[in-house]
Write a protein that holds these residues in place. Sequence first.
Motif, PDB file in Angstrom:
ATOM      1  N   GLU A   1     -13.164  68.968  36.020  1.00 40.87           N
ATOM      2  CA  GLU A   1     -14.008  68.017  36.767  1.00 40.87           C
ATOM      3  C   GLU A   1     -13.667  68.046  38.253  1.00 40.87           C
ATOM      4  N   PHE A   2     -12.367  68.164  38.543  1.00 39.49           N
ATOM      5  CA  PHE A   2     -11.926  68.199  39.940  1.00 39.49           C
ATOM      6  C   PHE A   2     -12.608  69.357  40.665  1.00 39.49           C
ATOM      7  N   PHE A   3     -12.623  70.506  40.004  1.00 44.57           N
ATOM      8  CA  PHE A   3     -13.208  71.691  40.646  1.00 44.57           C
ATOM      9  C   PHE A   3     -14.737  71.622  40.658  1.00 44.57           C
ATOM     10  N   GLU A   4     -15.320  71.036  39.605  1.00 45.66           N
ATOM     11  CA  GLU A   4     -16.783  70.865  39.610  1.00 45.66           C
ATOM     12  C   GLU A   4     -17.215  70.006  40.782  1.00 45.66           C
ATOM     13  N   ASN A   5     -16.481  68.902  40.983  1.00 46.42           N
ATOM     14  CA  ASN A   5     -16.882  67.953  42.021  1.00 46.42           C
ATOM     15  C   ASN A   5     -16.531  68.428  43.421  1.00 46.42           C
ATOM     16  N   MET A   6     -15.658  69.389  43.531  1.00 48.50           N
ATOM     17  CA  MET A   6     -15.278  69.793  44.887  1.00 48.50           C
ATOM     18  C   MET A   6     -16.386  70.572  45.584  1.00 48.50           C
ATOM     19  N   GLY A   7     -17.285  71.176  44.824  1.00 49.50           N
ATOM     20  CA  GLY A   7     -18.466  71.786  45.430  1.00 49.50           C
ATOM     21  C   GLY A   7     -18.214  73.154  46.043  1.00 49.50           C
ATOM     22  N   ILE A   8     -19.287  73.944  46.061  1.00 50.13           N
ATOM     23  CA  ILE A   8     -19.269  75.264  46.703  1.00 50.13           C
ATOM     24  C   ILE A   8     -20.467  75.348  47.629  1.00 50.13           C
ATOM     25  N   ARG A   9     -20.234  75.857  48.825  1.00 53.23           N
ATOM     26  CA  ARG A   9     -21.340  76.065  49.771  1.00 53.23           C
ATOM     27  C   ARG A   9     -21.485  77.564  49.998  1.00 53.23           C
ATOM     28  N   THR A  10     -22.711  78.040  49.974  1.00 57.91           N
ATOM     29  CA  THR A  10     -22.906  79.458  50.328  1.00 57.91           C
ATOM     30  C   THR A  10     -23.809  79.556  51.541  1.00 57.91           C
ATOM     31  N   TRP A  11     -23.472  80.535  52.378  1.00 56.53           N
ATOM     32  CA  TRP A  11     -24.267  80.844  53.561  1.00 56.53           C
ATOM     33  C   TRP A  11     -24.868  82.244  53.406  1.00 56.53           C
TER      34      TRP A  11
END
Lengths: 162, 436
Positions: free
Chosen positions: B252-262
Motif C-alpha cells: 500500500e505504501f508503494f501504491e500510494n506513493m505514486g509514479i509520474r512519467t514524462w
Amino acid sequence: MLDKAADVTKDQVVDFIYDEARMLDEGRYDEWLALWLPDGHYWMPLDYKQTDPHLVTSLLYEDNFMLRLRVERLNGARTFSQKPKSRCHHVIQRPFIDEFTPERIVTNTSMHYVETRLDEQFLLALVATHELRVVEGQLRIANKRVDLLNSDAAFGSIQLLP
Amino acid sequence: MLTAGDVSAMVRGPQVHRDVYTSQQVYDLEMRHLFVNTWVFVGHESQTPHKGDYYTTQIGAQPVIQVRHGDGEIKVLHNRCPHKGTKIAIDRSGNTGKFFRCPYHAWSFKTDGCLLAIPLKKGYQDTELNKTENAKGMKAVGAVRVYRGFVFARLADEGISFEDYFGDSLSSIDNTVDRSPAGRLEVAGPPLRYMHQCNWKMLVENQTDTCHPMVAHESSAGTAVGIWKEMGNPEPRPPAMEIIAPFMSPYEFFENMGIRTWPNGHGHTGVNHSIHSEYSEVPGYFPALSEAYGEQRAKEILNENRHNTVYFPNIMIKGPIQQLRNFIPLGPDRTLVESYIYRLVDAPDELLARTAMYNRMINAPTSIVGHDDLEMYERAQEGLVSNGLEWVDIQRLMTGVEDYSEEVVENGTTERQMRNQFDAWVKFMTVSMGTA
C-alpha cells in the motif's frame, strides 16, 4: 576497566589475528561478533589512503548493528544472493604489531582473500589494520580497517567479510 | 542486419522481446543510435572546477573527456588522438594545464580540442592532412549542456534540443539542487563502482520497480526490523534502521506513493511520499534553508520527497539524498554502475554523512541490499536465454492505450514508466536508422 597490554603477550596478539580470520573462513559468526567491543566499526575504504569514513563513500563502515544484520542475513531463508552460499578463505602473513601499549594494540596484517560462489571465484589483496584492547584479560576488536589493494576498482558482489 | 522495423517490433506495449536485453546486435545499435541521439549524463561541473581540470568517462561505449576550457566553459571531447587513435587521457581525472598533449607523438590540442601543434610539421606539407577532419584536432561531441551543475551531452551534431528532450522532468534536478542553501552541489569523493553481469536496461527499469523491495530485500530490511525488535525497539534507532527498514514498507505504501512519467522516457517514483520521507531532521538545516529561500519556499522544497527519478536513457537521481547512479553499458550482458554522492553547499555535514551511509549500505559491491538486486538481474540475464518464452511482461496496471507524450501520475506500482522507457527507446533507436 582496561587491563594492561602486558597481560597479553605479542604471541597472543598474533594468534588472535589468525583466529579471527579462521572464524570468518569457517563461518563462525557468533564467535566472531563476540570478539568486538560494542562501539567498534569495521571500515573498508573506497579510496586509496582514504582518511574520512563519514563524508565520502566507503565500501563498508559498519557498526555493531550492521555487522549483526550482515551475518544474520547470511543464514536467512530468503537470502537469495546466498542460495547457494558463498565461501571464503584468508591467507595471512604474520601480523606486524605497530603499537603495544596498555591502552591499545595496533596490528597491520597483509592478507590474500578468496571468495567463491557457484562457478565464480575472485582474489583480493588487502591490508587489515586491527585496533585491539584488552578487556577483562581478553583481547577484543575496538576497530578494524581493511584496505583493499584495488579498492577503487569495479567489483562484482563481495558478499562475505575480507 | 536489423532494420528500424525489426527494432520497433521488439516492443509491443505490454511486452518486450528478450533480444532487447540479450542480443549483441541490439546492443551495437543502441551504441550507434540510442546513445548518440539522446542527451546522456557526462559528469558534474564540480568534478572539473578549475581551468584545465579534466575527468574521463564514457557516453555509451564512447570514451570522452569532460574538461574545463580556458574561458571557464566545460567542453566534452572524444578521448582519441586524431593521429593514431591513442587515448589522450587515461587516468580518471587530473589537470592538463592549457593543452592536451598526446603521449605517443606529441600532437597537442587546446582544451576545446583544436589542434595546437604537430612536431616536425613539415612532414605534412605536401600531404592532404589539412583536408581531413583529423587536422582539426580532438573532436568535440555534438552538443553539451550544463544544467544546474550536471553536464549532459548529445553525441549527434543534430537532434532534439536539451529542453525538448527533458522538459518538465528537470524539476527533479531542480529539487535536488534547491536543497542546498547556496543552490549548488559539489561532488563528494569518488563513486562506488559495481560491475553487473546483466543488461543496463534491467537496472534502469528497477529504479521504478516498486513491487520488488519487500520481496527481494526481505533478507536485509526484514532482518534489520527483526533485530531491532529483538533489541526492544531502541530509540534513537540504529542509523541502519532509518535507511534500510523503509524497504520493507507494505505494498500500500508503494501504491500510494505514486509514479509520474514524462515524455521521452523520463519518470519518477515517490510523487506523494517515499522511503526518504521519514528521515530525522538535521539540526540547523531548515533555518539555513529558510534564510536562503524564505520559510514557505523552504518547506515546499523539503516536502518534495521524490524517490528515484530516471533520466532516460541511463541515470537515476535521488533528490532527497543527492545521489546519482550512472548505469554505463559495457555490453549486452555487462553494466558498470557508478554511484556518486554530492554535498549540499552550505548545508550541515550530517546530511552528507547520511547520504554517504545510504550509498554504501544500499549500492556498494559490499552492500547486503545491492547483493540481492544484482542476484535478480543476473538470474534474469541467465533466464532470458530460455526459449520457453521469448517475451518479457511489463503490463502491470496497463488498462488501455497509453500516450507517453503526456505527463501523467499513476498508482505507484504501475509498470508504466518501464513502458515509457521502451517507447523512448524505439523512438531514439530508430530516428536515425532510416526506413530500409
